[in-house]
Write a protein that holds these residues in place. Structure first.
Motif, PDB file in Angstrom:
ATOM      1  N   ALA A  81      11.202  12.014   2.389  1.00 56.85           N
ATOM      2  CA  ALA A  81      10.308  11.841   3.535  1.00 56.85           C
ATOM      3  C   ALA A  81       9.619  10.484   3.449  1.00 56.85           C
ATOM      4  CB  ALA A  81       9.250  12.953   3.555  1.00 56.85           C
ATOM      5  N   GLN A  82       9.362   9.915   4.611  1.00 56.65           N
ATOM      6  CA  GLN A  82       8.688   8.621   4.647  1.00 56.65           C
ATOM      7  C   GLN A  82       7.195   8.865   4.690  1.00 56.65           C
ATOM      8  OE1 GLN A  82      10.566   7.487   8.211  1.00 56.65           O
ATOM      9  NE2 GLN A  82      12.377   6.653   7.240  1.00 56.65           N
ATOM     10  N   ARG A  83       6.492   8.260   3.764  1.00 57.44           N
ATOM     11  CA  ARG A  83       5.058   8.528   3.668  1.00 57.44           C
ATOM     12  C   ARG A  83       4.339   7.324   3.090  1.00 57.44           C
ATOM     13  NH1 ARG A  83       5.568  13.018   1.146  1.00 57.44           N
ATOM     14  NH2 ARG A  83       5.298  12.203  -0.934  1.00 57.44           N
ATOM     15  N   VAL A  84       3.108   7.126   3.528  1.00 53.15           N
ATOM     16  CA  VAL A  84       2.247   6.065   2.997  1.00 53.15           C
ATOM     17  C   VAL A  84       0.966   6.708   2.478  1.00 53.15           C
ATOM     18  CG1 VAL A  84       0.938   3.986   3.541  1.00 53.15           C
ATOM     19  CG2 VAL A  84       3.194   4.353   4.568  1.00 53.15           C
ATOM     20  N   THR A  85       0.623   6.387   1.255  1.00 50.99           N
ATOM     21  CA  THR A  85      -0.564   6.973   0.638  1.00 50.99           C
ATOM     22  C   THR A  85      -1.561   5.890   0.270  1.00 50.99           C
ATOM     23  OG1 THR A  85       0.789   8.743  -0.306  1.00 50.99           O
ATOM     24  CG2 THR A  85      -1.413   8.443  -1.229  1.00 50.99           C
ATOM     25  N   GLN A  86      -2.770   6.050   0.757  1.00 45.60           N
ATOM     26  CA  GLN A  86      -3.869   5.190   0.345  1.00 45.60           C
ATOM     27  C   GLN A  86      -4.870   6.106  -0.353  1.00 45.60           C
ATOM     28  OE1 GLN A  86      -3.809   3.081   4.562  1.00 45.60           O
ATOM     29  NE2 GLN A  86      -5.179   1.989   3.171  1.00 45.60           N
ATOM     30  N   PRO A  87      -4.918   6.054  -1.668  1.00 49.89           N
ATOM     31  CA  PRO A  87      -5.679   7.067  -2.413  1.00 49.89           C
ATOM     32  C   PRO A  87      -7.193   6.978  -2.265  1.00 49.89           C
ATOM     33  CG  PRO A  87      -4.808   5.396  -3.886  1.00 49.89           C
ATOM     34  CD  PRO A  87      -4.224   5.114  -2.538  1.00 49.89           C
ATOM     35  N   GLU A  88      -7.687   5.828  -1.888  1.00 48.31           N
ATOM     36  CA  GLU A  88      -9.144   5.653  -1.803  1.00 48.31           C
ATOM     37  C   GLU A  88      -9.595   5.664  -0.353  1.00 48.31           C
ATOM     38  OE1 GLU A  88      -8.957   2.413  -5.428  1.00 48.31           O
ATOM     39  OE2 GLU A  88      -8.184   2.077  -3.409  1.00 48.31           O
ATOM     40  N   LYS A  89     -10.570   6.542  -0.047  1.00 49.18           N
ATOM     41  CA  LYS A  89     -11.127   6.525   1.307  1.00 49.18           C
ATOM     42  C   LYS A  89     -12.130   5.396   1.437  1.00 49.18           C
ATOM     43  CE  LYS A  89     -10.716  11.320   2.761  1.00 49.18           C
ATOM     44  NZ  LYS A  89     -11.428  12.528   3.184  1.00 49.18           N
ATOM     45  N   LEU A  90     -12.836   5.127   0.356  1.00 50.96           N
ATOM     46  CA  LEU A  90     -13.879   4.111   0.381  1.00 50.96           C
ATOM     47  C   LEU A  90     -13.810   3.283  -0.896  1.00 50.96           C
ATOM     48  CD1 LEU A  90     -16.557   2.857   1.488  1.00 50.96           C
ATOM     49  CD2 LEU A  90     -17.765   4.686   0.275  1.00 50.96           C
ATOM     50  N   LEU A  91     -13.902   1.962  -0.703  1.00 49.58           N
ATOM     51  CA  LEU A  91     -13.983   1.052  -1.833  1.00 49.58           C
ATOM     52  C   LEU A  91     -15.214   0.190  -1.620  1.00 49.58           C
ATOM     53  CD1 LEU A  91     -12.616   0.034  -4.415  1.00 49.58           C
ATOM     54  CD2 LEU A  91     -11.358  -1.586  -3.018  1.00 49.58           C
ATOM     55  N   SER A 144       6.593   6.098   0.142  1.00 49.72           N
ATOM     56  CA  SER A 144       7.779   6.888  -0.181  1.00 49.72           C
ATOM     57  C   SER A 144       8.806   6.590   0.900  1.00 49.72           C
ATOM     58  CB  SER A 144       7.423   8.382  -0.184  1.00 49.72           C
ATOM     59  OG  SER A 144       8.576   9.162  -0.320  1.00 49.72           O
ATOM     60  N   TYR A 145       9.932   5.999   0.467  1.00 47.61           N
ATOM     61  CA  TYR A 145      10.935   5.593   1.449  1.00 47.61           C
ATOM     62  C   TYR A 145      12.251   5.391   0.728  1.00 47.61           C
ATOM     63  CZ  TYR A 145      13.072   2.984   5.300  1.00 47.61           C
ATOM     64  OH  TYR A 145      13.892   2.586   6.309  1.00 47.61           O
ATOM     65  N   SER A 146      13.310   5.890   1.283  1.00 49.63           N
ATOM     66  CA  SER A 146      14.596   5.868   0.588  1.00 49.63           C
ATOM     67  C   SER A 146      15.352   4.560   0.785  1.00 49.63           C
ATOM     68  CB  SER A 146      15.468   7.029   1.061  1.00 49.63           C
ATOM     69  OG  SER A 146      15.622   6.975   2.465  1.00 49.63           O
ATOM     70  N   GLY A 147      15.017   3.804   1.817  1.00 54.01           N
ATOM     71  CA  GLY A 147      15.764   2.575   2.086  1.00 54.01           C
ATOM     72  C   GLY A 147      15.014   1.340   1.635  1.00 54.01           C
ATOM     73  N   SER A 148      15.294   0.225   2.283  1.00 52.48           N
ATOM     74  CA  SER A 148      14.596  -1.017   1.978  1.00 52.48           C
ATOM     75  C   SER A 148      13.347  -1.093   2.854  1.00 52.48           C
ATOM     76  CB  SER A 148      15.518  -2.199   2.263  1.00 52.48           C
ATOM     77  OG  SER A 148      14.912  -3.400   1.887  1.00 52.48           O
ATOM     78  N   PRO A 149      12.165  -1.039   2.261  1.00 54.11           N
ATOM     79  CA  PRO A 149      10.959  -0.887   3.067  1.00 54.11           C
ATOM     80  C   PRO A 149      10.478  -2.190   3.702  1.00 54.11           C
ATOM     81  CG  PRO A 149      10.360  -1.037   0.773  1.00 54.11           C
ATOM     82  CD  PRO A 149      11.868  -1.091   0.828  1.00 54.11           C
ATOM     83  N   GLU A 150       9.828  -2.033   4.831  1.00 57.93           N
ATOM     84  CA  GLU A 150       9.089  -3.132   5.433  1.00 57.93           C
ATOM     85  C   GLU A 150       7.647  -2.666   5.519  1.00 57.93           C
ATOM     86  OE1 GLU A 150      12.588  -3.543   8.543  1.00 57.93           O
ATOM     87  OE2 GLU A 150      11.032  -5.038   8.893  1.00 57.93           O
ATOM     88  N   LEU A 151       6.766  -3.414   4.913  1.00 55.71           N
ATOM     89  CA  LEU A 151       5.380  -2.962   4.779  1.00 55.71           C
ATOM     90  C   LEU A 151       4.400  -3.944   5.372  1.00 55.71           C
ATOM     91  CD1 LEU A 151       6.061  -1.545   1.341  1.00 55.71           C
ATOM     92  CD2 LEU A 151       4.872  -0.227   3.053  1.00 55.71           C
TER      93      LEU A 151
END
Lengths: 113, 110
Positions: free
Chosen positions: B1-11, B26-33
């Protein structure tokens, strides 16, 4: 000279009502999008149109119906509003729909009571 | 599954301190970010993208495929950097479909 404009900015309505949010872009872009930002701040794509043709249609209840009368406009109509529809809805556009940056509107905060 | 995780809500940091906003994907191919930013009372806008390998407003982000990360860094934070920062992944499918993380609010104190 606003690039991507949405109306209204705020929308407060009762459950069961039908409402529309309008979006217009004056950038000459071919592609427009609707994103939903939920209470946890996740931005999720709902729909995208390229030159009035639907190209992205995520798993969204069919109470949500986008309409693109021309490539400069993408409206979102929501039938039988539910409490869970409360969110901020963002419109965006991009030149061609390829790998390019998105230009966002300022958002419409929808509150369903 | 394609997913983006940002673990911190506040910095929360002080002016002049280094900043690192975390993003994992999380991405199975070549990512573009991408990193998008929303300053107070302004629209969400693109800050930078990994393919450009650029530095914008002193921020850089390096794609680390081994760690599946795209952390945003700045050596010396400024008060005007205070904003919401969203990491995004361009999904496969041929269209410009971005998958966003939940965002991190950066607060830079004087």
């Amino acid at each position: 000279d606003t690039a991507v404009s949405q109306t209204p900015k705020y929308l407060v309505t009762q459950m069961g009502n039908d409402k529309s949010i309008k979006c217009e872009q004056n950038l000459g872009h071919d592609t427009m999008y609707w994103y939903k930002q939920d209470s946890k701040k996740f931005l999720k794509i709902m729909f995208s149109y390229n030159n009035k043709e639907l190209i992205i249609n995520e798993t969204v209840p069919n109470r949500f119906s986008p309409k693109s009368p021309d490539k400069a406009h993408l409206n979102l109509h929501i039938n039988s509003l539910e409490l869970g529809d409360s969110a901020v809805y963002f419109c965006a556009s991009s030149p061609t729909g390829g790998n390019e940056k998105l230009f966002f509107g300022s958002g419409t905060q929808l509150s369903v009571l | 599954a394609q997913r983006v995780t940002q673990p911190e809500k506040l910095l929360s940091v002080f002016k002049g301190a280094p900043v690192e906003l975390k993003c994992n994907y999380s991405y199975s191919g070549s990512p573009e970010l991408f990193w998008y930013v929303q300053y107070s009372r302004q629209r969400l806008q693109l800050l930078l993208r990994h393919i450009s390998r650029e530095s914008i407003k002193g921020f850089t982000a390096d794609l680390n495929k081994g760690e599946t990360s795209f952390h945003l860094k700045k050596p010396f934070a400024q008060e005007e950097d205070s904003a919401m920062y969203y990491c995004a992944l361009r999904a496969s499918g041929g269209y410009n479909k971005l998958i966003f993380g939940a965002g991190t609010r950066l607060a830079v104190h004087p």
